[in-house]
Scaffold this motif. Structure first.
Motif, PDB file in Angstrom:
ATOM      1  N   THR A  70       0.850  -1.184   0.000  1.00  0.00           N
ATOM      2  CA  THR A  70       0.000   0.000   0.000  1.00  0.00           C
ATOM      3  C   THR A  70       0.891   1.241   0.000  1.00  0.00           C
ATOM      4  O   THR A  70       2.105   1.161   0.174  1.00  0.00           O
ATOM      5  N   ASP A  71       0.280   2.395  -0.179  1.00  0.00           N
ATOM      6  CA  ASP A  71       1.059   3.631  -0.284  1.00  0.00           C
ATOM      7  C   ASP A  71       1.847   3.920   0.990  1.00  0.00           C
ATOM      8  O   ASP A  71       3.020   4.304   0.946  1.00  0.00           O
ATOM      9  N   ILE A  72       1.206   3.756   2.150  1.00  0.00           N
ATOM     10  CA  ILE A  72       1.886   4.063   3.401  1.00  0.00           C
ATOM     11  C   ILE A  72       3.031   3.083   3.641  1.00  0.00           C
ATOM     12  O   ILE A  72       4.095   3.450   4.163  1.00  0.00           O
ATOM     13  N   GLN A  73       2.862   1.822   3.213  1.00  0.00           N
ATOM     14  CA  GLN A  73       3.930   0.835   3.382  1.00  0.00           C
ATOM     15  C   GLN A  73       5.106   1.134   2.455  1.00  0.00           C
ATOM     16  O   GLN A  73       6.266   1.043   2.862  1.00  0.00           O
ATOM     17  N   ALA A  74       4.802   1.498   1.222  1.00  0.00           N
ATOM     18  CA  ALA A  74       5.866   1.801   0.267  1.00  0.00           C
ATOM     19  C   ALA A  74       6.659   3.036   0.675  1.00  0.00           C
ATOM     20  O   ALA A  74       7.869   3.132   0.406  1.00  0.00           O
ATOM     21  N   GLN A  75       6.012   3.977   1.360  1.00  0.00           N
ATOM     22  CA  GLN A  75       6.703   5.193   1.775  1.00  0.00           C
ATOM     23  C   GLN A  75       7.450   5.012   3.097  1.00  0.00           C
ATOM     24  O   GLN A  75       8.583   5.484   3.252  1.00  0.00           O
ATOM     25  N   ALA A  76       6.835   4.360   4.083  1.00  0.00           N
ATOM     26  CA  ALA A  76       7.379   4.335   5.442  1.00  0.00           C
ATOM     27  C   ALA A  76       8.428   3.254   5.648  1.00  0.00           C
ATOM     28  O   ALA A  76       9.416   3.464   6.372  1.00  0.00           O
ATOM     29  N   VAL A  77       8.244   2.066   5.050  1.00  0.00           N
ATOM     30  CA  VAL A  77       9.151   0.950   5.323  1.00  0.00           C
ATOM     31  C   VAL A  77      10.595   1.258   4.917  1.00  0.00           C
ATOM     32  O   VAL A  77      11.530   0.985   5.692  1.00  0.00           O
ATOM     33  N   PRO A  78      10.860   1.829   3.732  1.00  0.00           N
ATOM     34  CA  PRO A  78      12.267   2.122   3.394  1.00  0.00           C
ATOM     35  C   PRO A  78      12.942   3.069   4.381  1.00  0.00           C
ATOM     36  O   PRO A  78      14.120   2.871   4.730  1.00  0.00           O
ATOM     37  N   TYR A  79      12.227   4.099   4.834  1.00  0.00           N
ATOM     38  CA  TYR A  79      12.817   5.006   5.824  1.00  0.00           C
ATOM     39  C   TYR A  79      13.123   4.266   7.126  1.00  0.00           C
ATOM     40  O   TYR A  79      14.186   4.466   7.739  1.00  0.00           O
ATOM     41  N   ALA A  80      12.186   3.431   7.566  1.00  0.00           N
ATOM     42  CA  ALA A  80      12.389   2.704   8.821  1.00  0.00           C
ATOM     43  C   ALA A  80      13.549   1.723   8.720  1.00  0.00           C
ATOM     44  O   ALA A  80      14.306   1.531   9.684  1.00  0.00           O
ATOM     45  N   LEU A  81      13.737   1.094   7.540  1.00  0.00           N
ATOM     46  CA  LEU A  81      14.838   0.145   7.383  1.00  0.00           C
ATOM     47  C   LEU A  81      16.193   0.851   7.410  1.00  0.00           C
ATOM     48  O   LEU A  81      17.221   0.217   7.691  1.00  0.00           O
ATOM     49  N   ARG A  82      16.216   2.125   7.101  1.00  0.00           N
ATOM     50  CA  ARG A  82      17.471   2.877   7.194  1.00  0.00           C
ATOM     51  C   ARG A  82      17.797   3.286   8.632  1.00  0.00           C
ATOM     52  O   ARG A  82      18.859   3.865   8.886  1.00  0.00           O
ATOM     53  N   GLY A  83      16.877   3.028   9.556  1.00  0.00           N
ATOM     54  CA  GLY A  83      17.102   3.399  10.945  1.00  0.00           C
ATOM     55  C   GLY A  83      16.588   4.775  11.304  1.00  0.00           C
ATOM     56  O   GLY A  83      16.900   5.282  12.400  1.00  0.00           O
ATOM     57  N   ARG A  84      15.789   5.393  10.426  1.00  0.00           N
ATOM     58  CA  ARG A  84      15.264   6.727  10.682  1.00  0.00           C
ATOM     59  C   ARG A  84      13.963   6.655  11.477  1.00  0.00           C
ATOM     60  O   ARG A  84      13.174   5.714  11.352  1.00  0.00           O
ATOM     61  N   ASP A  85      13.724   7.671  12.317  1.00  0.00           N
ATOM     62  CA  ASP A  85      12.420   7.807  12.966  1.00  0.00           C
ATOM     63  C   ASP A  85      11.385   8.216  11.923  1.00  0.00           C
ATOM     64  O   ASP A  85      11.683   8.997  11.005  1.00  0.00           O
ATOM     65  N   VAL A  86      10.159   7.695  12.077  1.00  0.00           N
ATOM     66  CA  VAL A  86       9.106   7.928  11.087  1.00  0.00           C
ATOM     67  C   VAL A  86       7.868   8.453  11.798  1.00  0.00           C
ATOM     68  O   VAL A  86       7.430   7.894  12.816  1.00  0.00           O
ATOM     69  N   LEU A  87       7.311   9.534  11.252  1.00  0.00           N
ATOM     70  CA  LEU A  87       6.017  10.051  11.683  1.00  0.00           C
ATOM     71  C   LEU A  87       5.054   9.841  10.527  1.00  0.00           C
ATOM     72  O   LEU A  87       5.090  10.562   9.523  1.00  0.00           O
ATOM     73  N   GLY A  88       4.202   8.811  10.628  1.00  0.00           N
ATOM     74  CA  GLY A  88       3.327   8.426   9.528  1.00  0.00           C
ATOM     75  C   GLY A  88       1.897   8.851   9.750  1.00  0.00           C
ATOM     76  O   GLY A  88       1.357   8.742  10.852  1.00  0.00           O
ATOM     77  N   ALA A  89       1.264   9.322   8.684  1.00  0.00           N
ATOM     78  CA  ALA A  89      -0.139   9.727   8.720  1.00  0.00           C
ATOM     79  C   ALA A  89      -0.822   9.174   7.490  1.00  0.00           C
ATOM     80  O   ALA A  89      -0.391   9.427   6.356  1.00  0.00           O
ATOM     81  N   ALA A  90      -1.865   8.404   7.689  1.00  0.00           N
ATOM     82  CA  ALA A  90      -2.633   7.849   6.577  1.00  0.00           C
ATOM     83  C   ALA A  90      -4.024   7.525   7.081  1.00  0.00           C
ATOM     84  O   ALA A  90      -4.234   7.289   8.277  1.00  0.00           O
TER      85      ALA A  90
END
Length: 768
Positions: A70-90
């Motif tokens: 899904t869109d939120i998964q395609a956007q958030a997962v790569p950032y999280a795998l790099r070790g970055r903090d994520v603020l997600g809204a969907a």
């Protein structure tokens, strides 16, 4: 033996070589995954196969049936795998759960986390149902990994959880129970925590867990990675993000297919203007015409959910009905959650506890009987249907007074909603049936009263007072629709009505001057002051007609319903403590404390019948000082009344004569009375003795005739028949006869043998 030793050593060598090779392959895979994650472009992948994931995670996703992103998964997962903090809204239903579960598994795997390393990932969820759902998805996609995972949601044995908590690598928890373990469980260490996930952060704050969440954050290390997901980004959520996230990546996904709307494009949304007294009729008719659908019905309070569930079970709308609310025990809530998930056709009555994050499969309709408190709540409610690519429909009931304000809020967040109208011919009235149920079942009637009060309280607590006003509600008609004979009087309703009248009095009349406004205001205040406490109807309203049910409830010999009905309906100045979260009917305030003032009030201040009866009661009159101290009147043998607790002072006693003379006179009087009583007692005893002898002779005669001989029974029995063995008789004319007949039988002394036993013994001797 030497050969066996050599074989064992060879086996151990092969095992060590295999493990070394596995570690080398894992290290190479992890290095490749890290390089691929650093190069991955967020939003470019369309399937999970295109993401840099470990083979174990891929296998778990494939077995669970997750293929496309899904869109939120395609956007958030790569950032999280790099070790970055994520603020997600969907928006709700967009797949946020996998967006943080996949990074949790991957981060721990790449850091070679094991059971000996302790807690590595912590997932905080606002509700128990959502936590259970997250844990179930984690079990599915993480089945190939070797991590240990636990669920801590409260409602279970604390000791049982404490024993297993120390061995968990991944923990899914609700805020309250998690903080309890952090404070009380010895050995529960979070100092090495790698990932913190806050799911539905806005809901966590809305439910009052802000302080709890702050306390949890104080127990966690600052060097962790934090993933915060929420359906709406409020100011409080942003404040929480500033406190818990370090330079986060903000991921906000808007569905292009929804034309920039806040809800999915495949969701059809309707609203219907329904009067308050017709809501249950319309809901029941809707269920009767949709028996092959899966329906989720939202109401504003737990008590309403309980009442509607109990009432509709009796009415039998044609499909299974269930209830889910916060007052149920954990085991019950879990069973309801699972039963509704597995059902194909059912109706679930729920509070907003089911509005966030829960993924009920194949929900056809979401019906909101009570209007949501905000547009965000509306979006979360309708998000239980039309999830992912599925179709869905929603229906919102609005009161005429709520239509303008609620629709303005929904249009402000781009919610497309269409008005529909019900066919009057298909709307079935159930008010008479509910009234019959309430009359037959006192517990259901009491539950209806709780539902009434809790609904009024929910309207009173709304922030938008222009749209949600208690004074505008037709409470009498609403009470009748619930099956109640009258509307319970609630203090906040009286206050709201007075405030509305005062505001209307202050408002200038069209074309009028200031003097007319002042005079009208003063006249309104005067009318308020003279308004009776027991009659708060507007002047234009017709008086209430007393039915046979009202008269029956008013009878004082009804030990179950009349007192409760009097407390709920006929209480004049009754009010309810609204500070309690249960919405219970709680302690009623006493009316008419100052009886003197009420009984001496001017004629313009009319008293209710109940207040008049209270004023005439012995207890109230004693409190008012009309009869002085509490007293009890008794009558002597001559019929003269005197006080039971009558006391004389010493002076009055000495005026009656010398003390010794009074004592002598009293003793002589008592001796004479006892002598008369002795004569009567001796005469009564003599008559009883004579009657016993007569009965003994009669028994002897009857037994002799039965055996064809004139020998006395005493001779036949070989003994002597004692007259005292016969039972005591009540002679005609005895003064004690009436008392002995009226009194219950008392146990008597055991005798040597009863008359029946003696007769049986005599017959046995005759037979010998």
């Amino acid at each position: 033996m030497p050969g066996a030793a050599r074989g064992g050593k060879a086996h151990n060598a092969r095992t060590r070589a295999s493990r070394a090779l596995k570690r080398k392959n894992d290290a190479q895979e992890i290095a490749e995954l890290d390089r691929a994650s650093a190069a991955a472009e967020p939003g470019s992948a369309k399937t999970f196969a295109e993401l840099p994931l470990s083979s174990k995670t891929r296998q778990g996703l494939k077995r669970a049936g997750f293929l496309d992103l899904t869109d939120i998964q395609a956007q958030a997962v790569p950032y999280a795998l790099r070790g970055r903090d994520v603020l997600g809204a969907a928006r709700t239903g967009s797949g946020k759960t996998l967006a943080f579960l996949i990074p949790v598994l991957e981060i721990l795997y790449r850091r070679r986390w094991s059971n000996a390393d302790g807690l590595g990932a912590l997932i905080v969820s606002p509700t128990r149902e959502l936590a259970m759902q997250i844990f179930e998805v984690l079990r599915q996609i993480g089945a190939m990994h070797t991590f240990s995972a636990g669920l801590v949601i409260g409602g279970k044995d604390l000791k049982h959880e404490q024993d297993r908590l120390r061995r968990m690598n991944i923990l899914v928890a609700t805020p309250g129970r998690l903080l309890q373990h952090l404070d009380q469980t010895v050995g529960f260490d979070c100092s090495d925590l790698q990932v913190l996930v806050l799911d539905e952060a806005d809901r966590i704050l809305d439910m009052g867990f802000a302080n709890t969440l702050n306390a949890i954050l104080e127990h966690l290390p600052t060097g962790r990675q934090t993933l915060l997901f929420s359906a709406t980004q409020t100011r409080r959520v942003k404040d929480l993000a500033r406190l818990s996230l370090d330079d986060p990546e903000y991921v906000a996904v808007h569905d292009a297919e929804a034309n920039a709307h806040s809800t999915p494009a495949q969701l059809e949304q309707f609203y219907m203007v329904v009067s308050l007294d017709r809501k249950l009729d319309t809901l029941f008719s809707f269920l009767r015409t949709h028996t092959q659908s899966k329906i989720l019905v939202f109401l504003s309070s737990c008590r309403q959910v309980q009442y509607v569930d109990e009432a509709f079970r009796k009415l039998r709308p044609g499909l299974p009905v269930m209830a889910l609310h916060g007052k149920q025990k954990q085991t019950r809530r879990l069973k309801i959650f699972q039963d509704y998930t597995r059902s194909k056709h059912a109706a679930l009555f729920a509070t907003d506890i089911a509005a966030r994050g829960l993924d009920f499969p194949a929900v056809d309709w979401v019906v909101q009987v009570d209007a949501p408190d905000s547009a965000a709540t509306y979006i979360h409610r309708v998000g239980r249907t039309a999830r992912y690519q599925a179709q869905g429909k929603s229906l919102l009931f609005l009161l005429p007074s709520e239509e303008h304000g609620v629709l303005a809020q929904l249009h402000g967040v781009d919610v497309p909603i269409t008005e529909i109208k019900a066919k009057e011919a298909k709307v079935q009235s159930i008010a008479n049936q509910l009234q019959s149920f309430a009359f037959q079942d006192a517990s259901l009637k009491h539950l209806a009263q709780k539902a009434f009060v809790s609904y009024v309280r929910s309207i009173h607590l709304h922030k938008d007072k222009e749209t949600f006003s208690v004074a505008k509600l037709p409470l009498t008609e609403f009470a009748a629709a619930l099956g109640l004979p009258g509307a319970p009087k609630i203090k906040l309703v009286k206050d709201a009505q007075k405030a509305q009248r005062a505001e209307a009095a202050r408002a200038p009349a069209p074309g009028g001057d200031v003097s007319s406004d002042v005079s009208s205001a003063s006249s309104d205040e005067a009318s308020d002051a003279s308004l009776s406490e027991t009659d708060e109807r507007p002047a234009a309203q017709a008086p209430k007609v007393r039915t046979k049910h009202d008269r029956l409830f008013g009878r004082t010999n009804n030990t179950v319903l009349s007192a409760h009905y009097a407390n709920m309906v006929d209480t004049d100045d009754a009010g309810f403590d609204l500070d309690d979260d249960d919405g219970e009917l709680l302690t009623l305030k006493r009316a008419g404390h100052e009886l003197d003032e009420e009984l001496s009030a001017p004629a313009s201040h009319e008293l209710s019948k109940r207040q008049i009866l209270q004023g005439q009661s012995k207890k109230a009159m004693a409190a008012a000082g009309k009869r002085g101290k509490a007293d009890k009147i008794v009558f002597d043998d001559e019929g003269n009344a005197r006080s039971l607790y009558e006391l004389q002072n010493e002076e009055a006693f000495r005026q009656q004569g010398d003390v010794a003379a009074q004592i002598a006179a009293h003793e002589a009087e008592e001796r004479a009375r006892m002598a008369e009583a002795d004569v009567v007692d001796k005469e009564r005893a003599k008559r009883k003795r004579q009657e016993k002898k007569r009965r003994a002779k009669e028994i002897e005669r009857q037994l002799a005739e039965a055996n064809g001989t004139r020998a006395p029974v005493a001779e036949l029995a070989g003994g002597e028949l004692d007259v005292d063995d016969l039972p005591d008789l009540v002679l005609p004319g005895d003064d004690e006869a009436s008392d002995e007949e009226a009194a219950p039988p008392q146990p008597k002394r055991a005798r040597t043998a009863t008359l029946a036993e003696q007769e049986a013994q005599a017959l046995a001797l005759l037979g010998d």
